[in-house]
Design an enzyme around this catalytic site. Structure first.
Site, mmCIF file in Angstrom:
data_model
loop_
_atom_site.group_PDB
_atom_site.id
_atom_site.type_symbol
_atom_site.label_atom_id
_atom_site.label_comp_id
_atom_site.label_asym_id
_atom_site.label_seq_id
_atom_site.Cartn_x
_atom_site.Cartn_y
_atom_site.Cartn_z
ATOM 1 N N GLU A 182 -29.819 -8.665 -4.846
ATOM 2 C CA GLU A 182 -30.709 -7.900 -4.179
ATOM 3 C C GLU A 182 -30.217 -6.975 -3.146
ATOM 4 O OE1 GLU A 182 -33.726 -10.639 -3.292
ATOM 5 O OE2 GLU A 182 -34.445 -11.264 -5.153
ATOM 6 N N GLU A 219 -35.151 -11.338 -12.137
ATOM 7 C CA GLU A 219 -35.870 -12.468 -11.679
ATOM 8 C C GLU A 219 -37.118 -12.674 -11.929
ATOM 9 O OE1 GLU A 219 -34.945 -13.416 -7.522
ATOM 10 O OE2 GLU A 219 -32.913 -13.091 -7.761
#
Length: 894
Positions: free
Chosen positions: A498, A564
């Site tokens: 991320e 995700e």
């Protein structure tokens, strides 16, 4: 000079074949009888003691006259906490609230978990220029190494992800009795486990694991996984040591799975280390599929050189494919260095999967997509943390966990960036089962400064520069790339979770290290990067997480290559009993006003709420009833997740990766099987929804469609749609012949009015079947549809099933179970099979089921294969079966 021999008999005359057969046999015999290198692990007989108890220096401790008889037996590979647990010095941190009873390093100080490790071993000093190396594959975090009273590493080693190799030839004892002593220091700083993601974030200042200070799916590891956590080996070679062999396969063009293949190109290099004071002449060679490729080289004294063997053309290669698309063919490539023509100095074996992985950008989805051997692969993946939070890795556990992912019908595993570059044993299992790997490096937005976070000790500007030692980070990246780059399954490298690493690290990895060491894979700068999946929706670029309405998976558009996205994952009651004390086995009490009551142990183990999803099946009476009904929710959530993404294959999406498919700790969220390798219904919902050829029902539009993930057209398929009421009455709604084009999804039948009408009063079962032209059932998908009020009222009154079950041993470790439902009977709904001990009736783990949580139509039967590892001397297990409308039965195996 390089020479290539091809011993494939198809291209040679009979006389030439006979000549080469004799010549090669003589040659092979000379090599095999030469004194080859040997390598062995130092994995037993270790002793350890905390630094506070040892007043002697390393030179003294490493002398075999120093007594360690009263020291603890140590677990190596392993962590300090593993050793303490194995010596019953601490309670099992995976059970109940035990982790709170173990002292945390943040409070004790680092010396509390700083330990000496000692190992006595036999190895005589070599002769005639032969060499001996001491290799460490991983120490967390820093260490001093001594052997026989001498310091081995001139400077303190730092870094969890940096291998160490030392030539100990001159340090070995003349009598062959040796003592190795290693002083292992914990990470510095250890971070405050204050409840934040990675605690206060300072654990990320080092080059190591971040989850050890705690995360939203795990409590802190109290020693921060300090220890000699990976393998220690002794390696014996001749004058030349082969290091980091590298094999690249080039498969040009678009390939089919079957038929004769056009050639592939094999490229191979290796680093050759000469530890002697003289130049060494010899031959570097490899053997692959009956072909010998070699090159004569000279390696200067006291040097290491990388040597490239010329490109080799492999004719009609057996290709490696991802799971669901074709076989996982693997070759053994044996690389050797010979001196004096036939004397083997060193050899390494590389498992080679011949394939080529590329990627391209879709202008329709605005995301990248993966191609293997020129064919587009729709990614159905799972996020992986680590096999065991205390680093208790075994080949068998790796194999079992990756096999479960294969059984989910997934084709990719993403290794999350707060953990590690996974071990070669993990990659070996992924090669075997056809799981592509998306491998993050050790960066996470949570600890490394992407977001403002009140839990963090330092500001974003400071955290954005983590880790502190950029040179160590880059050196570790290069080393770990070399460790795993030969594996066919490795598909994607990723700069971080991320967020990117600091710019100087990112540019060095992307522009220098990666092209030099492994320029064949797609490099993503971070896991939800716009370069992978253009985020036009706002937010973080991944998610959502947690329980969702089934309609959301089909209708709510999310990120086009979602790294995700996930839901719940509580396992069943027997699983919960393994780590939750009896007094804490209390079902959560959901309240729509946000005041849901959850037991403290459930909260500690990171329970994530099912909200109102249980209630349509009836309020949970107790924890057992809650866990049973949770399995229905689990199955539906993950079947719908993969069906919903697949329904928009290539139009909205190029792939999705579930957060997450496993837990390395006894957590209660995001798992298809528990820490003890016991599968739950999430796994089989995915197994169903991820089928390569699959019929599915859109709960919003009522459209029935077929997805074909394969590369070949499927013709003469019969698509049949029927409903079954609660009494077992079957009503065929329609059926028609269809065909399914390769790598497509197509809608065929609008069925909503008919299904809604059938379900109105009591709910209904909806059955979708795909049959071939011989009436063989290729796929069956059974939904349970709620009544007009969204309640499963018919399930509450479902009559007992009339199911007969037989079990027979079909081979060693294989049991075939047949479930047969009576003709005039209700549907036998949601039956869980288990293999159990005949005395205790506790489940045997792990067991692999070809399917589970099975429903059987009236007048139909299903066969399920159970695969397990029988233990010597143990009696034949029983098969347990229980279902929604079937009391538990125990079936003897014939």
């Amino acid at each position: 000079m390089q020479t290539t021999f091809n011993y494939s008999s198809r291209y040679l005359s009979k006389r030439t074949r006979q000549y080469l057969k004799v010549t090669f046999a003589v040659f092979a015999g000379l090599v095999s009888t030469a004194k080859a290198q040997t390598s062995y692990e130092l994995n037993t007989g270790w002793k350890c003691a905390p630094i506070a108890d040892v007043k002697a220096s390393g030179t003294t401790v490493s002398a075999n006259t120093f007594t360690v008889n009263n020291w603890m037996s140590a677990t190596v590979p392993g962590t300090v906490l593993t050793t303490l647990l194995n010596n019953k010095k601490v309670p099992d941190p995976f059970y109940g609230m035990n982790n709170e009873r173990i002292k945390d390093i943040y409070n004790t100080g680092r010396d509390y978990y700083t330990y000496w490790f000692v190992k006595d071993f036999k190895e005589a000093a070599p002769v005639a220029g032969n060499q001996v190396y001491l290799n460490f594959r991983g120490v967390n975090y820093s260490c001093e190494i001594y052997l026989n009273g001498k310091k081995v590493n001139p400077q303190t080693h730092h870094g969890m992800f940096l291998r160490q190799s030392y030539n100990i030839t001159s340090l070995l004892s003349k009598d062959g009795e040796n003592r190795l002593a290693v002083l292992v220091y914990p990470p510095d700083p250890v971070g405050n486990p204050n409840g934040g993601q990675g605690g206060d974030g300072r654990i990320a200042k080092g080059v190591g694991l971040q989850y050890t200070a705690g995360w939203d799916w795990i409590q802190p590891m109290r020693d921060r996984n300090t220890g000699i956590w990976d393998k220690v080996t002794i390696e014996k070679t001749g004058a030349i040591n082969i290091i980091n062999p590298h094999v690249v396969t080039v498969v040009p063009g678009v390939r089919s799975v079957n038929g004769v293949q056009q050639p592939a190109i094999i490229k191979a290099t290796a680093e050759l280390q000469n530890a002697t004071a003289k130049a060494v002449n010899g031959t570097l060679q490899y053997m692959l599929d009956g072909n010998l490729v070699k090159r004569s080289v000279t390696i200067p004294a006291n040097s290491t050189q990388e040597i490239a063997l010329g490109d080799f053309t492999l004719k009609n290669p057996k290709l490696w494919w991802p799971n669901g698309y074709g076989p996982q063919n693997l070759y053994d490539l044996k690389m050797q260095f010979l001196t004096d023509g036939t004397k083997l100095s060193d050899q390494e074996t590389v498992s080679v999967g011949v394939r080529q992985i590329t990627s391209d950008w879709s202008t329709e989805t605005h995301s990248r997509y993966i191609m293997v051997n020129g064919q587009k692969v729709f990614i159905k993946g799972g996020n992986w943390i680590i096999s065991d939070a205390m680093l208790r890795f075994t080949n068998a556990r790796y194999d079992a966990e990756v096999r479960f992912h294969r059984d989910m019908n997934l084709n990719l595993i993403r290794v999350w960036g707060g953990a590690l570059v996974e071990r070669p044993e993990f990659y070996k299992a992924c090669d075997k089962y056809g799981m592509l790997v998306f491998q993050d490096f050790w960066i996470s937005g949570d600890a490394d400064g992407k977001w403002l976070d009140p839990f963090k000790a330092e500001d974003q500007w400071t955290r954005r520069k983590y880790p502190d030692d950029h040179k160590l980070y880059l050196k570790s990246v290069a080393d770990q790339i070399k460790l795993v780059r030969n594996h066919a399954s490795l598909a994607i490298w990723c700069g971080g979770n991320e967020t990117t690493p600091p710019e100087d690290i990112l540019l060095a990895v992307r522009d220098t290290i990666m092209p030099k060491l492994d320029g064949t894979r797609w490099f993503v700068d971070y896991s939800n990067s716009d370069k992978m999946s253009l985020n036009t929706l706002g937010g973080n670029g991944d998610g959502p997480y947690g329980i969702q309405p089934l309609s959301a998976f089909w209708e709510a558009r999310t990120y086009p290559f979602n790294s995700e996205v996930g839901s719940v994952g509580v396992s069943d009651y027997e699983s919960l009993q393994r780590f939750i004390p009896k007094e804490n086995l209390v079902a959560p009490q959901y309240s729509a006003n946000g005041k849901t009551k959850t037991d403290s142990v459930w909260e500690y183990h990171k329970y994530i709420g099912y909200d109102a999803a249980i209630d349509p099946y009836g309020k949970a009476k107790d924890a057992k009833d809650f866990a049973t009904k949770a399995q229905l929710v689990n199955y539906d959530q993950y079947r719908s997740l993969m069906e919903g993404f697949s329904s928009h294959m290539w139009s909205w999406y190029t792939g999705t990766i579930i957060w997450k498919t496993q837990n390395p700790w006894t957590a209660m969220r995001g798992q298809m099987y528990d820490y003890y390798l016991d599968p739950n219904a999430c796994l089989y919902g995915l197994h169903n929804g991820s089928e390569s050829l699959h019929a599915m029902y859109n709960p919003v539009t009522g459209m029935v469609s077929i997805i074909n993930n394969g590369f070949e057209i499927k013709r003469d398929l019969m698509l049949a749609v029927s409903t079954i009421d609660m009494a077992g009455k079957d009503s065929l709604l329609t059926q028609l012949f269809v065909e399914a084009q390769p790598s497509t999804v197509k809608a065929f039948l609008p069925m909503k009015p008919a299904v809604d009408q059938s379900a109105k009063d009591k709910g209904v079962f909806l059955c979708l079947q795909i049959l071939d032209k011989n009436k063989n059932k290729l796929s069956e998908n059974i939904y349970w549809i709620a009544d007009e009020h969204g309640i499963y009222s018919g399930l509450k009154d479902l009559q007992q099933a009339k199911l007969s079950t037989t079990a027979r041993k079909s081979a060693d470790g294989k049991i075939e179970v047949t479930l047969t439902n009576a003709t005039k009977a209700p549907l036998a709904f949601f039956n869980r099979l288990s293999l159990v001990d005949p005395v205790t009736h506790k489940r045997i783990l792990p067991v692999f089921y070809s399917d589970n949580y099975i429903s059987v139509l009236p007048g139909d039967h299903k066969k399920v294969v159970l695969d397990y590892e029988p233990q010597a001397g143990q009696p034949m297990p029983l098969v347990s079966i229980s279902g929604w409308n079937l009391a538990e039965q125990f079936i003897a195996v014939q």
